[in-house]
Every structure is written in C-alpha cells, then in structure tokens.
Motif scaffolding. Structure first.
Motif, PDB file in Angstrom:
ATOM      1  N   TYR A 156       0.851  -1.197   0.000  1.00 37.56           N
ATOM      2  CA  TYR A 156       0.000   0.000   0.000  1.00 37.56           C
ATOM      3  C   TYR A 156       0.882   1.241   0.000  1.00 37.56           C
ATOM      4  CZ  TYR A 156       0.875   0.671   5.016  1.00 37.56           C
ATOM      5  OH  TYR A 156       1.469   0.885   6.233  1.00 37.56           O
ATOM      6  N   VAL A 157       0.324   2.323  -0.523  1.00 38.55           N
ATOM      7  CA  VAL A 157       1.068   3.584  -0.635  1.00 38.55           C
ATOM      8  C   VAL A 157       0.222   4.696  -0.042  1.00 38.55           C
ATOM      9  CG1 VAL A 157       2.133   5.229  -2.233  1.00 38.55           C
ATOM     10  CG2 VAL A 157       2.169   2.795  -2.766  1.00 38.55           C
ATOM     11  N   LYS A 158       0.806   5.437   0.924  1.00 35.94           N
ATOM     12  CA  LYS A 158       0.168   6.660   1.414  1.00 35.94           C
ATOM     13  C   LYS A 158       0.869   7.821   0.729  1.00 35.94           C
ATOM     14  CE  LYS A 158      -1.252   5.041   5.990  1.00 35.94           C
ATOM     15  NZ  LYS A 158      -0.868   5.008   7.408  1.00 35.94           N
ATOM     16  N   HIS A 159       0.116   8.688   0.083  1.00 34.78           N
ATOM     17  CA  HIS A 159       0.763   9.750  -0.693  1.00 34.78           C
ATOM     18  C   HIS A 159       0.077  11.096  -0.479  1.00 34.78           C
ATOM     19  CE1 HIS A 159      -2.660   9.147  -3.393  1.00 34.78           C
ATOM     20  NE2 HIS A 159      -2.381   7.855  -3.339  1.00 34.78           N
ATOM     21  N   ASN A 160       0.872  12.137  -0.559  1.00 33.36           N
ATOM     22  CA  ASN A 160       0.348  13.502  -0.513  1.00 33.36           C
ATOM     23  C   ASN A 160       1.224  14.354  -1.436  1.00 33.36           C
ATOM     24  OD1 ASN A 160      -0.831  15.923   0.127  1.00 33.36           O
ATOM     25  ND2 ASN A 160       0.284  16.174   2.054  1.00 33.36           N
ATOM     26  N   ILE A 161       0.770  14.484  -2.676  1.00 35.30           N
ATOM     27  CA  ILE A 161       1.522  15.260  -3.675  1.00 35.30           C
ATOM     28  C   ILE A 161       0.654  16.452  -4.063  1.00 35.30           C
ATOM     29  CG2 ILE A 161       2.639  15.190  -5.946  1.00 35.30           C
ATOM     30  CD1 ILE A 161       2.922  12.137  -5.538  1.00 35.30           C
TER      31      ILE A 161
ATOM     32  N   ARG B 163       0.274  24.007  -5.591  1.00 36.13           N
ATOM     33  CA  ARG B 163      -0.654  25.124  -5.348  1.00 36.13           C
ATOM     34  C   ARG B 163      -0.582  26.120  -6.487  1.00 36.13           C
ATOM     35  NH1 ARG B 163       1.018  24.322  -0.227  1.00 36.13           N
ATOM     36  NH2 ARG B 163       2.552  26.006  -0.234  1.00 36.13           N
ATOM     37  N   GLU B 164      -1.730  26.642  -6.911  1.00 36.13           N
ATOM     38  CA  GLU B 164      -1.794  27.634  -7.997  1.00 36.13           C
ATOM     39  C   GLU B 164      -0.986  28.874  -7.620  1.00 36.13           C
ATOM     40  OE1 GLU B 164      -2.398  28.207 -11.540  1.00 36.13           O
ATOM     41  OE2 GLU B 164      -4.064  26.919 -10.949  1.00 36.13           O
ATOM     42  N   GLY B 165      -0.088  29.312  -8.531  1.00 34.56           N
ATOM     43  CA  GLY B 165       0.681  30.543  -8.313  1.00 34.56           C
ATOM     44  C   GLY B 165       1.865  30.398  -7.379  1.00 34.56           C
ATOM     45  N   SER B 166       2.061  29.200  -6.789  1.00 36.48           N
ATOM     46  CA  SER B 166       3.183  29.023  -5.862  1.00 36.48           C
ATOM     47  C   SER B 166       4.352  28.367  -6.588  1.00 36.48           C
ATOM     48  CB  SER B 166       2.736  28.135  -4.683  1.00 36.48           C
ATOM     49  OG  SER B 166       3.858  27.744  -3.925  1.00 36.48           O
ATOM     50  N   SER B 167       5.584  28.681  -6.154  1.00 34.78           N
ATOM     51  CA  SER B 167       6.754  28.072  -6.800  1.00 34.78           C
ATOM     52  C   SER B 167       7.226  26.835  -6.029  1.00 34.78           C
ATOM     53  CB  SER B 167       7.898  29.091  -6.879  1.00 34.78           C
ATOM     54  OG  SER B 167       8.290  29.463  -5.574  1.00 34.78           O
ATOM     55  N   GLN B 168       6.454  26.409  -5.051  1.00 41.18           N
ATOM     56  CA  GLN B 168       6.800  25.216  -4.255  1.00 41.18           C
ATOM     57  C   GLN B 168       5.664  24.203  -4.314  1.00 41.18           C
ATOM     58  OE1 GLN B 168       9.644  24.531  -1.990  1.00 41.18           O
ATOM     59  NE2 GLN B 168      10.538  26.035  -3.387  1.00 41.18           N
ATOM     60  N   GLY B 169       6.036  22.923  -4.331  1.00 44.05           N
ATOM     61  CA  GLY B 169       5.053  21.842  -4.248  1.00 44.05           C
ATOM     62  C   GLY B 169       5.470  20.884  -3.143  1.00 44.05           C
ATOM     63  N   ARG B 170       4.524  20.090  -2.665  1.00 51.93           N
ATOM     64  CA  ARG B 170       4.804  19.161  -1.553  1.00 51.93           C
ATOM     65  C   ARG B 170       4.793  17.726  -2.082  1.00 51.93           C
ATOM     66  NH1 ARG B 170       7.578  19.142   2.361  1.00 51.93           N
ATOM     67  NH2 ARG B 170       7.150  17.710   4.019  1.00 51.93           N
ATOM     68  N   PHE B 171       5.734  16.914  -1.604  1.00 53.71           N
ATOM     69  CA  PHE B 171       5.806  15.517  -2.041  1.00 53.71           C
ATOM     70  C   PHE B 171       6.020  14.637  -0.819  1.00 53.71           C
ATOM     71  CE2 PHE B 171       7.529  11.622  -3.674  1.00 53.71           C
ATOM     72  CZ  PHE B 171       7.041  11.486  -4.970  1.00 53.71           C
ATOM     73  N   GLU B 172       5.041  13.797  -0.519  1.00 52.72           N
ATOM     74  CA  GLU B 172       5.163  12.856   0.615  1.00 52.72           C
ATOM     75  C   GLU B 172       4.701  11.482   0.163  1.00 52.72           C
ATOM     76  OE1 GLU B 172       3.027  14.268   3.998  1.00 52.72           O
ATOM     77  OE2 GLU B 172       4.168  16.129   4.153  1.00 52.72           O
ATOM     78  N   LEU B 173       5.501  10.465   0.498  1.00 47.95           N
ATOM     79  CA  LEU B 173       5.201   9.101   0.068  1.00 47.95           C
ATOM     80  C   LEU B 173       5.633   8.132   1.159  1.00 47.95           C
ATOM     81  CD1 LEU B 173       4.173   8.154  -2.740  1.00 47.95           C
ATOM     82  CD2 LEU B 173       6.525   7.612  -3.324  1.00 47.95           C
TER      83      LEU B 173
ATOM     84  N   ASN C 168      13.705  18.559  -3.566  1.00 49.72           N
ATOM     85  CA  ASN C 168      14.535  18.493  -2.366  1.00 49.72           C
ATOM     86  C   ASN C 168      13.846  17.521  -1.413  1.00 49.72           C
ATOM     87  OD1 ASN C 168      16.302  18.944  -0.281  1.00 49.72           O
ATOM     88  ND2 ASN C 168      15.354  20.881   0.350  1.00 49.72           N
ATOM     89  N   LEU C 169      14.174  16.240  -1.573  1.00 56.86           N
ATOM     90  CA  LEU C 169      13.454  15.197  -0.839  1.00 56.86           C
ATOM     91  C   LEU C 169      14.404  14.462   0.101  1.00 56.86           C
ATOM     92  CD1 LEU C 169      11.453  13.677  -3.848  1.00 56.86           C
ATOM     93  CD2 LEU C 169      10.690  15.452  -2.276  1.00 56.86           C
ATOM     94  N   ASN C 170      13.816  13.882   1.129  1.00 58.14           N
ATOM     95  CA  ASN C 170      14.611  13.182   2.137  1.00 58.14           C
ATOM     96  C   ASN C 170      14.080  11.756   2.300  1.00 58.14           C
ATOM     97  OD1 ASN C 170      16.363  12.618   4.214  1.00 58.14           O
ATOM     98  ND2 ASN C 170      14.985  13.455   5.783  1.00 58.14           N
ATOM     99  N   PRO C 171      14.812  10.726   1.802  1.00 58.40           N
ATOM    100  CA  PRO C 171      14.340   9.345   1.970  1.00 58.40           C
ATOM    101  C   PRO C 171      14.741   8.792   3.342  1.00 58.40           C
ATOM    102  CG  PRO C 171      16.290   9.381   0.572  1.00 58.40           C
ATOM    103  CD  PRO C 171      16.035  10.806   0.995  1.00 58.40           C
TER     104      PRO C 171
ATOM    105  N   LEU D 174       8.523   1.756   8.394  1.00 55.82           N
ATOM    106  CA  LEU D 174       8.111   1.899   6.995  1.00 55.82           C
ATOM    107  C   LEU D 174       8.913   2.990   6.284  1.00 55.82           C
ATOM    108  CD1 LEU D 174       4.235   1.579   7.381  1.00 55.82           C
ATOM    109  CD2 LEU D 174       5.874  -0.188   6.773  1.00 55.82           C
ATOM    110  N   PRO D 175       9.349   2.726   5.048  1.00 56.20           N
ATOM    111  CA  PRO D 175      10.139   3.731   4.322  1.00 56.20           C
ATOM    112  C   PRO D 175       9.266   4.897   3.845  1.00 56.20           C
ATOM    113  CG  PRO D 175       9.779   1.791   2.952  1.00 56.20           C
ATOM    114  CD  PRO D 175       9.204   1.475   4.291  1.00 56.20           C
ATOM    115  N   SER D 176       9.837   6.101   3.887  1.00 61.81           N
ATOM    116  CA  SER D 176       9.099   7.277   3.411  1.00 61.81           C
ATOM    117  C   SER D 176      10.045   8.189   2.642  1.00 61.81           C
ATOM    118  CB  SER D 176       8.472   8.036   4.590  1.00 61.81           C
ATOM    119  OG  SER D 176       9.494   8.520   5.434  1.00 61.81           O
ATOM    120  N   LEU D 177       9.450   8.979   1.739  1.00 57.85           N
ATOM    121  CA  LEU D 177      10.198   9.964   0.948  1.00 57.85           C
ATOM    122  C   LEU D 177       9.418  11.276   1.038  1.00 57.85           C
ATOM    123  CD1 LEU D 177      12.562  10.393  -1.109  1.00 57.85           C
ATOM    124  CD2 LEU D 177      10.930   9.875  -2.920  1.00 57.85           C
ATOM    125  N   LYS D 178       9.993  12.268   1.697  1.00 58.56           N
ATOM    126  CA  LYS D 178       9.247  13.517   1.960  1.00 58.56           C
ATOM    127  C   LYS D 178      10.107  14.725   1.610  1.00 58.56           C
ATOM    128  CE  LYS D 178       6.463  11.484   5.624  1.00 58.56           C
ATOM    129  NZ  LYS D 178       6.093  11.449   7.037  1.00 58.56           N
ATOM    130  N   GLY D 179       9.452  15.792   1.198  1.00 62.07           N
ATOM    131  CA  GLY D 179      10.174  17.031   0.918  1.00 62.07           C
ATOM    132  C   GLY D 179       9.386  17.937  -0.001  1.00 62.07           C
TER     133      GLY D 179
END
Length: 424
Positions: free
Chosen positions: A281-286, A289-299, A328-331, A357-362
C-alpha cells in the motif's frame, strides 16, 4: 493446385535506436522499406511497448514483439492467426537466450552464423518446424569459445551430422538415451501482478500472469505427474506440448514426459479481482498550489496481505510534471534520484521493514508563474516477494513413474510486480 502461402516471409530485428541490425528472408527478399510502416507506428507510440503488435500495410502484415529492447518484426504476405506468429517470435527469443545466455544486440551479432542456422531450422519455407530446445541443440551445437575457435580455423559449422533422435519418436521434445549421475527436477512458480490502484487506495484492475518453469535432469524416459492443492485457480492456461491435456481436463493433474533441461511447463492467468491480493500500500500527498513556486511531495510504503513474506527489491519511479524544476526530498531509507531533464523521479527502496516503513518527503521547486499541472503524477512500483505465490497456488506433490531411481525434487515460489501503478 496452388501451393500454400508462406506463413512468415521475412524477419527483421530492430534495436531501440530504430536501426535494422539483422534480417532473414525465406525464399524471396522483402525490401527493408516495408519497415517504414513499423517506424511510423513506433513514433506515434508513447511507450516502446505500446507499438501495435499487428500493423497492416498495402501488401503485407507486420507482426512484432518487443523483448530485451529489441523488436522482432515478422513480415506476413497472407492472413494468418497473429497469435501463432507472436508465439513463434517468443520461441525465437527464448531459443537465443537459451543458446547465448542473453538475447542482446551484441550477443546476436557475435553469434550471427548460429543465429542464421537456428532460424533456418526453426522455420521451414515459412512454417515453424523445430522449436524445441532439445532438438535444436542436437541439430546445432550451442557456441562455446573452443568450438568458435575450431570453426574459424577449420571452416566447419555448428550443424550436427545426425538427425536428432527425438525427431523420429512420438516424444519429439525429448532425446533418447539421457543419462545423469544426479537426477533432479526443480520447478519455479513465478507470478507477475499487474494492477492499477486509484488515489483512495481502491483497486481498479488487478490480474496475475503466472508461469511454471522447470529444470528437469532425469535419466531415461521418466513419466511425471504434478498435482496442485487448488487447481481451480488456473482458469486460463497454456501448456507445453508434453502435457496430456485430456488428463488435465478430467482430473486437473499435470501428466507429462518432460523435455530434458529447462522448459516452461505452463503459463496461466488469474484475472478474478477478488482472488488477487494487493501486497503493497502507498500513502501519498503530492500537492501543487496555484501561483506558488513550491510543491509538496510525501510518500510512505508498507506491505499488506503478504502472508508474512517480506517485500524486496522495491523500486519506485514517477514521471513528474514538466513544470517541476528540481526536488529536495529526504528518503528514510534507500537512495533517490531526480533527472531535471526527463523529470523522472526514482527511489531505490530495497527491502521493506514492516516495523519501520520507508518514506520519501520534501518539496518540489516549480517554474515561476507556471499554471498548476492538470493531473497528479502516477507512481510505478517494482518489487519481489520470495517464497510466495500471490494467487495462493500451491503444488501438492510430484510423482515419477517408469524409472526405478529416486529423484531429488524442489519447488520455489516468487511474486514480482509487472505494471503496478498507483494514481495520486
């Protein structure tokens, strides 16, 4: 009376760069320009494996398979069952792999004489003739360094002097007079799961492609029976010619005189969704945001329904949107890599520990002023589970008749991911 039309007229081998590096014609030569239709279809395909297997042209049909990043393109002049040709092309690839250890462009070029000798024996006047590895190895000796040197000096070939003994018997896949000091029979049950999981974690499609590969080294002419605990799981099955089909239909038992050495006993398909357990199973939050130069990546990944067996060789890959400049992610374990040109993110997780559990966030850096991507990326997962068949298929017993000795028997199970996608 008109002679029957040839089934396969010509064969072209095309590498991943789109170059034809080998061609073989039976009877008359077909111009290479016929492959232009194939190259057009190749350009239109989004992925290499999405090239249509059958391409009609004004005077021919082109039927192709992609294996080991090589396209095997058969040219057909009259209508024939496409699956018959596709099966033959797979046999050609399997034979090359059996002979040369690998089926690569380099291996084929290094052994080009043997390749032409094999193709000459495997297809007679456009119709499949000898496709069994045992028979071919008696007809054409597999290349060795010593044999290659001797052939170069003496000008001889790898073609055998005698007709294979199996060709003359009712069991053409097995040569006569086989002798071994150690008699052994090993079977590998390998299952590949293809699945698409939606963003809420529900299964959209899931199916299992399974094979039972055998390595049988037994003296004489043994007669084997293989029975399963739950043979009803096998609904869509394709057998090696050695299997007695009538007995399978009546008793759901595999009864056969095995070929000598390595062969595929059967391949099967389990498509009933309630029988396919999803092992990860995969928990994800990618988020973008409109107009923002940053995005979020969590897995975060975790095992489920693996019957206590561990997930190994886990590899995650995802094609991020064009607007992503860098990440810029941190495994928490393993290593990750992001290619800013192709926008491909890959994370080599390795083995999953259920306690941690392994995660990749940043964060992701996006192009300034670029609009929010239309859709979130898809996550592709590769993994292996040793000693487990996901469908629940289990071999009950293997018995041998017709010979007096006691063979050594072994069965191994493995599950791996095929096309396994999670939508975010």
């Amino acid at each position: 009376m008109q002679p029957p039309a040839k089934m396969i007229h010509s064969l072209f081998l095309v590498n991943s760069s789109g170059d034809i590096f080998l061609e073989k014609h039976w009877k008359s030569v077909v111009s290479r320009s016929v492959c232009d239709y194939f190259f057009e279809a190749q350009e239109r395909a989004s992925e290499p494996e999405n090239v249509p297997p059958v391409i009609p042209t004004p005077h021919h049909y082109l039927i192709s398979v992609l294996r080991h990043r090589i396209y095997f393109v058969a040219v057909i002049q009259s209508e024939v069952p496409p699956l018959f040709v596709i099966e033959f092309l797979h046999r050609v690839v399997d034979t090359f792999q059996d002979y040369f250890g690998v089926c690569t462009e380099a291996a084929i070029k290094d052994n080009v004489v043997v390749v032409y000798e094999l193709l000459e024996e495997m297809l007679d006047n456009g119709f499949p003739l000898a496709t069994e590895s045992n028979i071919l190895k008696e007809l054409i000796k597999p290349p060795t360094i010593l044999r290659t040197v001797v052939n170069t000096i003496t000008g001889s070939t790898n073609v055998g002097e005698q007709l294979p003994t199996g060709q003359l018997s009712v069991v053409p896949w097995r040569r006569t007079g086989v002798k071994y000091t150690n008699n052994e029979a090993y079977f590998d049950v390998v299952e590949e799961i293809d699945a698409i999981i939606d963003k809420s974690g529900s299964t959209i499609t899931a199916e299992i492609q399974g094979v039972i590969d055998a390595c049988v080294k037994l003296t004489g002419m043994p007669d084997l029976t293989l029975s399963f605990m739950n043979p009803r799981l096998l609904d869509d099955v394709s057998f090696h010619p050695c299997v007695r089909f009538k007995r399978w239909e009546a008793e759901r038992i595999l009864s056969f005189i095995p070929p000598d050495g390595n062969f595929r006993l059967l391949s099967y398909h389990v498509s009933c969704q309630n029988l396919v357990a999803i092992p990860v199973y995969v928990k994800h939050n990618i988020t973008f945001r409109e107009g923002s130069s940053q995005g979020r990546f969590e897995l975060t990944l975790g095992p489920k329904q693996t019957m206590g067996k561990g997930l190994e060789a886990v590899l995650i890959s995802s094609q991020l949107p064009r607007g992503v400049l860098n990440t810029n992610l941190n495994p928490s374990q393993g290593t990750y890599n992001f290619d800013p040109v192709t926008k491909l993110l890959s994370w080599d997780v390795g083995k999953i520990n259920p306690q941690k559990l392994p995660s990749l966030k940043g964060s992701m850096s996006l192009q300034a002023g670029a609009s929010k991507p239309d859709e979130n990326p898809t996550i592709n997962i590769q993994f292996k589970i040793q000693q487990s068949a996901l469908s629940g298929l289990k071999v009950n017993r293997l018995d041998m008749y017709g010979e007096k000795y006691k063979p050594f028997k072994g069965i191994k199970y493995m599950t791996k991911a095929g096309k396994f996608q999670v939508r975010t």
